[in-house]
Structure formats: C-alpha cells, structure tokens
Design an enzyme around this catalytic site. Sequence first.
Site, PDB file in Angstrom:
ATOM      1  N   LYS A 194      -6.616  -1.666  10.670  1.00 50.03           N
ATOM      2  CA  LYS A 194      -5.698  -0.526  10.607  1.00 50.03           C
ATOM      3  C   LYS A 194      -5.976   0.458  11.736  1.00 50.03           C
ATOM      4  CE  LYS A 194      -4.782  -0.765   5.645  1.00 50.03           C
ATOM      5  NZ  LYS A 194      -5.572  -1.958   5.359  1.00 50.03           N
ATOM      6  N   GLU A 228      -8.292   9.598   7.500  1.00 50.26           N
ATOM      7  CA  GLU A 228      -7.084  10.222   8.007  1.00 50.26           C
ATOM      8  C   GLU A 228      -6.717  11.370   7.072  1.00 50.26           C
ATOM      9  OE1 GLU A 228      -4.186   7.086   8.064  1.00 50.26           O
ATOM     10  OE2 GLU A 228      -3.694   7.306   5.946  1.00 50.26           O
ATOM     11  N   HIS A 240      -4.496   4.474  -5.844  1.00 51.57           N
ATOM     12  CA  HIS A 240      -3.874   4.011  -4.610  1.00 51.57           C
ATOM     13  C   HIS A 240      -3.239   2.628  -4.759  1.00 51.57           C
ATOM     14  CE1 HIS A 240      -5.843   7.475  -2.907  1.00 51.57           C
ATOM     15  NE2 HIS A 240      -6.995   7.018  -3.301  1.00 51.57           N
ATOM     16  N   ARG A 277       2.598 -10.051   5.339  1.00 52.72           N
ATOM     17  CA  ARG A 277       2.724 -10.981   4.210  1.00 52.72           C
ATOM     18  C   ARG A 277       3.873 -10.525   3.338  1.00 52.72           C
ATOM     19  NH1 ARG A 277       1.023  -7.570   0.278  1.00 52.72           N
ATOM     20  NH2 ARG A 277      -0.681  -6.126   0.751  1.00 52.72           N
TER      21      ARG A 277
END
Length: 653
Positions: free
Chosen positions: A116, A191, A226, A285
Amino acid sequence: MITSVLVANRGEIARRIFRTARSLGLSMVAVHSTADAGSPHVAEADAAVHLPGNAPGDTYLRGDLIIEAALRAGADAVHPGYGFLSENAGFAQAVIDAGLTWIGPPVDAISSMGSKIEAKKLMAAAGVPVLAELTPAEVSAADLPVLVKASAGGGGRGMRVVSRLEDLPAEIEAASAEALSAFGDGTVFCERYLAAGRHIEVQIMADQHGTIWAVGERECSIQRRHQKVVEEAPSPLVERIPSMRPHLFDAARKAAAAINYVGAGTVEFLADNTGNFYFLEMNTRLQVEHPVTEETTGLDLVGWQIGVASGERLPADPPPTVGHAIEVRLYAEDPARDWQPQTGRLYRFAVGAERLSGTKVAPGDHDLPKSAPRVRVDSGVVSGSEVSPYYDAMLAKAVVWATDRTAAARRLAAEVDRATIHGVRTNRGLLSWILRHPAFLAGDTDTGFFERHGIGVPVDPQVVRVSALAAALADAAERSAPVRVPSGWRNLASQPQRKSYRVGEEVHEVAYRLTRNGLVVEGDVQLVSNGAERVVLEVDGVRRAFDVAAYDGLVCVDSPLGSVALEPVERFTDPSRQVAAGSLVAPMPGTVIRVGVQVGDKVEQGQPLLWLEAMKMEHTIASPAGGVVSELKVEAGQQVEVGAVLAVVGEDA
C-alpha cells in the site's frame, strides 16, 4: 480454452465461483483443510484435494500444495477467490509457470498494488487523489488520530486507530504481528484517520485488449474493526452528490490504466461528506461485496473473470446501474461482547430463498419482474456445518435488490428476521437494527456509525418471556409423551411448574400450571395447542405460533415476534464445571500468541494479560480485577479450547 477450474479458497466464495463455473459447463476442483472436509464447497465440487492441517499457513496459504492439487486433479485454471493467496504475486506467477491459466490480474499489477505504501506513490503519480502517508517516526500530536495499517493484505487485519502518542508503539507492534500472521508481511504504515469518512469503491473490469470498465460504485461505510458489515450499490453519498460519480470513475480508470490492469478489481476511496475523496487501496481481486454490483447491473463478474482470462473482449461500455442493492454480512460473532467470534455447530441454517426452497437466485438472473424485490444468499455453510476457529467468522451474505433503497432495506431486514439460525450466536439482530435505523434509511452511513449510534441489539423482555414460556411448554409436551396426562399434573392444586432459561447475562424463570381448565400463567395468555416442536399461544388476544427446537444445552424459539436462543439453567451445578475464583477462561478456541505476565506479577483491573488468535483476528484477555497472578496455565503457541482456564488472578496479599 478453460475446461476445469480449481478454486484456491473455501466456504462461501468457493461455492460462488462453482455456481458460475457450473453454468458455463466447466468442471470444478476444490481444496480443503482437515477441518473443512465436510464443508459444502467440498461436496459441491467434481473433485476435491485434501490439504493436511487446519491453520491457513499449513493449508490455504500453501501455494505449492494448491498447484500440485490442480495438476493432480486435471484442472487447467486456478481462481483464487478473495483473501488467502488472492493478492499474492508469487503465487500467481507460480500458477502461470506450472502451465495453468491464472484467473486474475497480471503478476506485475498485483505486485504494484501489493504494498500500500508503494501503491500510494504510483497513484499520486497517475493523478489519483491520495492521503499523505506517515512513517511511525513522523507521527506527531498534530497528526492524531492516525490509522496504523498493514502494507500487505486487507480485510481489517493489521489495522489500529491510535488517538494518543503513547499508545502508538504498542499498537504498531500489535498491528504488525496481526499482519504477519494473516499475510506473511508485518510491514505497517500510518495515515491520517478520518473518523467520519465514507468508504466508497469503484468496481473495475478490464480485458486484455485495452477496454477498462468502471462498473458503478459501492458504499461500504458501516464497519466493525475495519471490516465491512453492510454494503450497497449505488452509494447514498454519490446519489446525493452525483457530480462525484464521473470524477470517481475517472480516478478508478486512471488507477487501472497506470498498472496495465486486466480482470476484476476494486479501487477504494475514502470520501468526506462534501464529496472530496482520496485513494485508499486497490484490491486486485474479486471483492466480498461484488454481489451488489451484479444485482444492479445484471453482470456475472465471475463469468467475466473467466471470459477475460480466456481472452474475450468486453463490450465498449458497461451496463447501466438499475435500482438499489444492499448486502449484509452474517457473522458468527457476539456484537455485545466486543464482537467475540463464536464457534460450534450450526444445527439449522436457512436464510432467504434457502429457507423456503433450498435454492438461490443465480448471479445476473434478472428474469423476475423489475418491480419485485429479489433475494440472493451466498453462504458457506448449511445445516449441520461446524464453525471452526481457524478461519473468518462470516457465514453468509444476504442481498436484496429493489427499485429503491428503502424497499431494499425493508425486505432485507425482514429476510434477516425470518432466517432460521440455530447453534452459534450471530450478528443477525444487529443487522436488522441497522437496516431499520433512521440514520441508515436517511443515508447517513459514515465509518463512525457505531461510535455515534451505539450497537443496538435490542432484546424485548416480553418477547423473551413468551418465547421462554413456549420453550417450557414444548419441553413439558416432550416429557409427557406418550402419556396423555399433562406434565406436572396434580390431582390437587399444587405449586406451579418452574423452568429457568438464560439469555445473555439474564436468567428468566417461567412459572405455569396445566390444569383441567387449561394454562394458568401470569398475564393474558391462552394455550391453543402445544407439542414438542410447536406451541400456539394467544397473548393479549393475538394468536401466534412458536416453533421450538431443543438441542444439548440450547433451545431455539422462532416466531413472528423474532428468534430467541435460550440456555436451560440446571437446578444443580455440576461441580466438575466450576472454576476457581479469579480464573480467566478462553472465550473461544484459539492459539495463545503472546503472554504479557508471569506468576507473581501484580496486575490491575482491565490490564491485558495475554492474547489469543482466533478466526484470523487477535483478541485480548484482560484481568477481571486487580490482584496477583497466582497461576499461569498457558504459553505462547499453545492451542486452547473454549472454557479452558488460562490464568488465575488472586487477591493481593
């Protein structure tokens, strides 16, 4: 030409891929762990190969064993599903090197998005809006709160929200350990965390000839830990700000073009309520929530994955989005106990169309009238399935399409309520509550939904009371058969029959008498009929039927009022089941991954003592009170069963 597909996965997604493969006339090969030998996906395959062991690292993450299985079973293509090895570039390359067709994106595209950290840099260069990445060392008080995030993988693993700088090192360590266990890579980054963001994603489909589709957007903002709980298409936010849509689609196509993407993928964004959005990640995916896109477009995305892998061309433009689809994920977990995963046997399981006929609506099957809501269920379990601690807690996905969002929510809530689920505890009550919540119906569905509205799993005491009465009467009918004298009958008036049941932490006592003149019980309740499996009661002048199913240590009562799971309370406690005061017992089967104390350590109430891993998630076991650790019965790496004593905290002398 593809003739036989091995699905390198399990459960719901394996069955979903098999459904399309079967419709295309392809043969199907399953792989399975030891624990999954009796799984429905194994029974539905034309051939199945055993992967010895249970842990993902020994089975579904063993790419070498999976490729060997494909070759041994005569498969000529491999579909990875989602999770496990689906975004592993090394596995994709190994499949290709073995002479098999990889039903997925190019290896280089997977590699590009596999980190990421690197993915954000690529997207920024391609002109896609991104949130700035922070290294753990860079985080300051001004940056809080921050999200610690695994660089590899997804699904909520390896993610932590941190609001205090002093908590950051420990949360980074925990996130890294969880990511390493789930994905084999413990790299994490930070982040800025948007507490009230909207999770918007765009479905991508691209062929080998340069056509890239942006096939509508989805919103998946209601999440726990999450992980998504409710998904829908189209997004309520984008419907409110339609000017967002062309910019979202353009950013998603840019993301796909930047890495020469081929196949099905999803570009995820975090948006605010004004319509600004930022790149989160690209999932190379098929997504868990792909059914809502299929239901609103008529596409079979798995079918197109297979077609694109075979070299087929996409039409120039994707089909339009029609109506609204909502999906809920049915998890084996207890939301009221910090989302604690549940394991055990599903004695009965029937949701949606399965409940009525055992059939499912096929993906893309839109022959029903456009005005009639459609129900679709993608499940990985059936009646009799065992829910193990080794894999994800999701049992099934229930999906409803309707002409508008309100109609879809109303029908889906009804289907969830009517489901027959006996055995493990689930989040069914929570899903029904969400779908009927005024904020949800208004489209106010950001990622802070649970923080703002709480976790509503309402249990109506009156429903529990009358359900417990029905259970007691059914038990009496069972015990009286074949004798025709009512159970508990006396020639002279006597004390009422009493039976107690536990629901959650509360015990409900039922007191009743069966006399010549009928049922005698508190309140306006008349007994119409009773048997061991069905009791009909008239309560306050309204007649309803209660279906009762009794199992070892569990009684399930289903009625139009709702479903209630009751635990019979024995009159006398079995001494062998008693544990010492201060004992910490395992709430689920799992593996001890860390122990944070030693015998003799002083601890405070709520202090974490050890950590269990179960169902791919990490769970903290905290001290129930202040004191001293007098016994420590486990060590890191040890497997434990539910109810096993892990440690004992005694009084501080």
